[in-house]
Design a protein around this motif. Sequence first.
Motif, PDB file in Angstrom:
ATOM      1  N   LEU A 187      37.561 -25.394 -51.895  1.00 44.87           N
ATOM      2  CA  LEU A 187      38.422 -26.573 -51.944  1.00 44.87           C
ATOM      3  C   LEU A 187      38.901 -26.974 -50.559  1.00 44.87           C
ATOM      4  N   VAL A 188      39.232 -26.011 -49.709  1.00 44.34           N
ATOM      5  CA  VAL A 188      39.689 -26.341 -48.352  1.00 44.34           C
ATOM      6  C   VAL A 188      38.591 -27.060 -47.586  1.00 44.34           C
ATOM      7  N   VAL A 189      37.378 -26.521 -47.626  1.00 42.15           N
ATOM      8  CA  VAL A 189      36.272 -27.142 -46.895  1.00 42.15           C
ATOM      9  C   VAL A 189      35.936 -28.513 -47.475  1.00 42.15           C
ATOM     10  N   VAL A 201      37.867 -30.633 -49.410  1.00 44.82           N
ATOM     11  CA  VAL A 201      38.930 -31.634 -49.264  1.00 44.82           C
ATOM     12  C   VAL A 201      39.070 -32.068 -47.805  1.00 44.82           C
ATOM     13  N   VAL A 202      39.076 -31.113 -46.891  1.00 47.29           N
ATOM     14  CA  VAL A 202      39.190 -31.474 -45.472  1.00 47.29           C
ATOM     15  C   VAL A 202      37.980 -32.288 -45.026  1.00 47.29           C
ATOM     16  N   GLY A 203      36.784 -31.891 -45.465  1.00 43.73           N
ATOM     17  CA  GLY A 203      35.601 -32.656 -45.094  1.00 43.73           C
ATOM     18  C   GLY A 203      35.613 -34.066 -45.646  1.00 43.73           C
ATOM     19  N   ILE A 204      36.038 -34.227 -46.890  1.00 41.50           N
ATOM     20  CA  ILE A 204      36.083 -35.557 -47.502  1.00 41.50           C
ATOM     21  C   ILE A 204      37.116 -36.445 -46.812  1.00 41.50           C
ATOM     22  N   VAL A 205      38.302 -35.901 -46.573  1.00 39.29           N
ATOM     23  CA  VAL A 205      39.386 -36.710 -46.003  1.00 39.29           C
ATOM     24  C   VAL A 205      39.088 -37.083 -44.554  1.00 39.29           C
ATOM     25  N   THR A 206      38.597 -36.129 -43.763  1.00 44.82           N
ATOM     26  CA  THR A 206      38.372 -36.410 -42.342  1.00 44.82           C
ATOM     27  C   THR A 206      37.087 -37.188 -42.084  1.00 44.82           C
ATOM     28  N   SER A 207      36.112 -37.102 -42.982  1.00 42.94           N
ATOM     29  CA  SER A 207      34.864 -37.825 -42.746  1.00 42.94           C
ATOM     30  C   SER A 207      35.021 -39.331 -42.918  1.00 42.94           C
ATOM     31  N   MET A 208      35.993 -39.769 -43.706  1.00 38.78           N
ATOM     32  CA  MET A 208      36.166 -41.202 -43.919  1.00 38.78           C
ATOM     33  C   MET A 208      36.566 -41.944 -42.643  1.00 38.78           C
ATOM     34  N   PRO A 209      37.633 -41.539 -41.928  1.00 44.23           N
ATOM     35  CA  PRO A 209      37.931 -42.251 -40.675  1.00 44.23           C
ATOM     36  C   PRO A 209      36.833 -42.117 -39.641  1.00 44.23           C
ATOM     37  N   PHE A 258      30.741 -31.360 -51.634  1.00 44.93           N
ATOM     38  CA  PHE A 258      31.389 -30.317 -52.431  1.00 44.93           C
ATOM     39  C   PHE A 258      30.396 -29.204 -52.779  1.00 44.93           C
ATOM     40  N   LYS A 259      29.170 -29.575 -53.069  1.00 49.93           N
ATOM     41  CA  LYS A 259      28.166 -28.556 -53.392  1.00 49.93           C
ATOM     42  C   LYS A 259      27.637 -27.861 -52.143  1.00 49.93           C
ATOM     43  N   ASP A 260      27.609 -28.572 -51.004  1.00 49.87           N
ATOM     44  CA  ASP A 260      27.107 -27.968 -49.765  1.00 49.87           C
ATOM     45  C   ASP A 260      28.096 -27.003 -49.128  1.00 49.87           C
ATOM     46  N   THR A 261      29.294 -26.894 -49.679  1.00 52.84           N
ATOM     47  CA  THR A 261      30.241 -25.922 -49.134  1.00 52.84           C
ATOM     48  C   THR A 261      29.723 -24.498 -49.259  1.00 52.84           C
ATOM     49  N   SER A 262      28.758 -24.267 -50.145  1.00 54.72           N
ATOM     50  CA  SER A 262      28.200 -22.922 -50.282  1.00 54.72           C
ATOM     51  C   SER A 262      27.451 -22.483 -49.028  1.00 54.72           C
ATOM     52  N   LEU A 263      27.093 -23.432 -48.140  1.00 53.08           N
ATOM     53  CA  LEU A 263      26.370 -23.066 -46.925  1.00 53.08           C
ATOM     54  C   LEU A 263      27.252 -22.361 -45.901  1.00 53.08           C
TER      55      LEU A 263
END
Length: 507
Positions: free
Chosen positions: A302-304, A306-314, A439-444
């Motif tokens: 969830l940390v990876v 949520v942070v990736g989703i929120v920061t990738s938009m700007p 969300f699925k690629d967080t397993s990497l």
Amino acid sequence: MSDALPSSFVRQELVPERPAPVKTTGFIGFLRTRLFNSPTNILITIVSALLLWFLLVPAIRFMLIDAVWTGKDRTACLAKDASQTVGACWPFIQAKFSQFIYGFYPEPERWRVNIVFFLGAILLLPLLIPRLPAKSLNAGLFFLAFPVVAFFLLYGGGLKGLGVSWTAGLLSGFNDSIGDGGRKLVASGEATAVIGPLLWVIGKLLVLLSTLVSWILLPLTWLRDFIQSFGRPVWADLAFTTIIVVGLLFWLTGGFRAGWRPLINCLAVFAGIGLLIAIMGLDRGGLPIVDTRLWGGLLVTLVVAVVGIVTSMPVGIALALGRRSTIPLIRIFSIAFIEFWRGVPLITVLFFATYMLPLFVPTGFTIDGLMRALIGIALFTGAYQAENIRGGLAAIPRGQGEAANALGLSWAKTTFLVVLPQALRHVIPGLVNSFISLFKDTSLVSIVALFDLLGQLRASFSDPVWSTPTTLFTGFAFTGIIYFVFCFGMSRYSLFVENRLNAHRRN
């Protein structure tokens, strides 16, 4: 001449009744109009029903009917004889559930993770419900205040002069780095005959830059020493930061002509920060530190994500606007950035961010391993989001921007109030598709020693207490259900938002 109609034009018997119309509503109508309305659809329906029968029935039998629900070790999930069929070993999930959620997070401190999950859900749900009020306040709390609170709750520690003293220390380390590098280049230039003059000149320039930075750092060093003379430098840093920010706000808003409301709001924000510091004890060391290497399971996922989703938009919005810019330098940089990050796999990005990023930071400045992975994922996903957003910007007619310019709106207002909202509405499916993929690629992240949900699952398989033939399938079924719930939820909510924003286009 007679007005009577000929008998040949008068109907002598009633018209026969027409057959009743075919029913097109309800379950029968759905079957008739959607599944069995043509030979091709009949064949596809039969084949699909057979596939579902041969896939869903065994899965349901494995997970529910033949499953084992109670037990303390592997013996409960072993067949008593050859004729018995044993399904999912759910006692294994019960025994490892805390590991799947928290990883190796210390058990006495897991209440902090629970509080973060609770605060995130409480702040996120009102943002997802359109009818609830105070969206601006809620968004500010979720995107600005919540990350800070979550960091100190999850990681722990306190504020040890994160204001002027921390800035001065960071600049001092940067100054030492460029000074040492310049002196090494000067020495190399004196010892090299071919490219020696060039290295000597670059070294001298770096040494000169280091000297200038030292002069600039002198007032900050004095201020840092003055702050550290207090018993609690955190409050001194907060006071100085408040004075500086309030002064800048007072000057930028035009002084007393703008009224007292901006100053009151700014002081209220800093008062809230001070209250949070006092409640969490950040000035006294804060909570015990839990290193990110102990984080794992659903927490890391969830940390990876949520942070990736929120920061990738700007990042994506900035790159998309930069690629459409008329300034060549900005456009070339944006194109190069997007094509570079889209041209390398995410595994390479994670390796680069984990093992090579520390080589590019100043001396004495370290970046946590999880933070490096988050930076790499944010930049990687931002490049993909840039192309999605650029597609939406290209779909907006030029007349929208020209009309806004005719009304006297600036470029920033035209972009962020007129063009960009319409562009984002067009590309909601693409954006959410990238979110689901992330969300699925967080397993990497498991390849860089970060154990997410799947990483913890694979680690749990090595426990000999639960080594059974069905343990592997049970674990992957459990994690698959978790991933499906999150991804399906994002998909359905994006469909709801898309229908709601495009309601004016319905016929």
